[in-house]
Design an enzyme around this catalytic site. Sequence first.
Site, PDB file in Angstrom:
ATOM      1  CG  ASP A 130      -1.830   1.182   1.323  1.00  0.00           C
ATOM      2  OD1 ASP A 130      -1.700   2.121   0.501  1.00  0.00           O
ATOM      3  OD2 ASP A 130      -2.701   1.188   2.217  1.00  0.00           O
TER       4      ASP A 130
ATOM      5  CB  SER B 177      -0.713  11.641 -16.307  1.00  0.00           C
ATOM      6  OG  SER B 177      -1.789  12.151 -17.076  1.00  0.00           O
TER       7      SER B 177
ATOM      8  CE  LYS C 100      -0.549  10.527 -12.115  1.00  0.00           C
ATOM      9  NZ  LYS C 100       0.232   9.312 -11.836  1.00  0.00           N
TER      10      LYS C 100
ATOM     11  CE1 TYR D 160      -4.257  11.006 -11.926  1.00  0.00           C
ATOM     12  CE2 TYR D 160      -4.200  12.404 -13.879  1.00  0.00           C
ATOM     13  CZ  TYR D 160      -3.914  11.203 -13.256  1.00  0.00           C
ATOM     14  OH  TYR D 160      -3.288  10.207 -13.961  1.00  0.00           O
TER      15      TYR D 160
END
Length: 284
Positions: A63, A141, A158, A154
Amino acid sequence: MTGEKTVLITGTSSGIGLAAAVAAAQAGWHVVATMRDLSRGGALREAATTAGVDGQVEVRRLDVTDAASVTACIEGVVADHGHLDALVNNAGAGHLGTIERDSVEDVRAVMEVNFFGVVQTTRAALVHLRAAGGRLVTVGSVGGVIGQPFNEAYCAAKFAVEGFMEALAPVVAPLGVRVTVVEPGPVSSEFVNNIGLDMERLAEAAGPYRPALASYLARLEDIFATAQTPAEAATTVVQALTAAEPPLRMQTSSWARDFASGKLADVDGSRVLAMTGEWVTTEG
């Protein structure tokens, strides 16, 4: 202790992580495929068996948001195999929303998985990667290059990953560790489904942003209609592991390269804002 190279990949229960685990095994690596919930390992085991590499793939729990879990897994791999030659930071979580309507806790949760998870696994693995002259590959990404509407949290995570790895790369290169960020564009995978988009709930929660959100979601549907497969994106991950001189950044498709390249020549940001502004226009 094994003589073959060992790579640990996070987030392998689906999507790019699953495909990368199988592809790396096919390329001759011994793959330690990790995931938070081992009950979700069936798809990976089936894919590895179908590809004839089940003996090259072992599944372990990790994890990325739990420091003790990260340390226990990495130390266990080194104890069992004698070395760790590469780490692929792939685990991640999507999130759609905008800051006025989100909570700060929402943003923290996205950062915890997508950024601090990368930091924790990288920190724990580096001593072993130095010893092996290894590879540090992180699946980022194009959202870490260009900020996209309703993806503030998000994209922030990134972007942070991009800066972290870009800054780290020259520090560890003289010690034998090569750093690469793999930048996918749209990928048809469970990652998108795992965001848990409830369109009706999203629209209700968007308040004054509802028209712009509807426009963005329509564009998102068009983009993902032509998305590449996880296996196609995983090819670039394996290239980052095996290339003699891997670059700092590798896009997984011509779409991703074209999309990201526009940012590099856009010194004042006008080109990017003109493009993303069209995504949320409510006219016409």
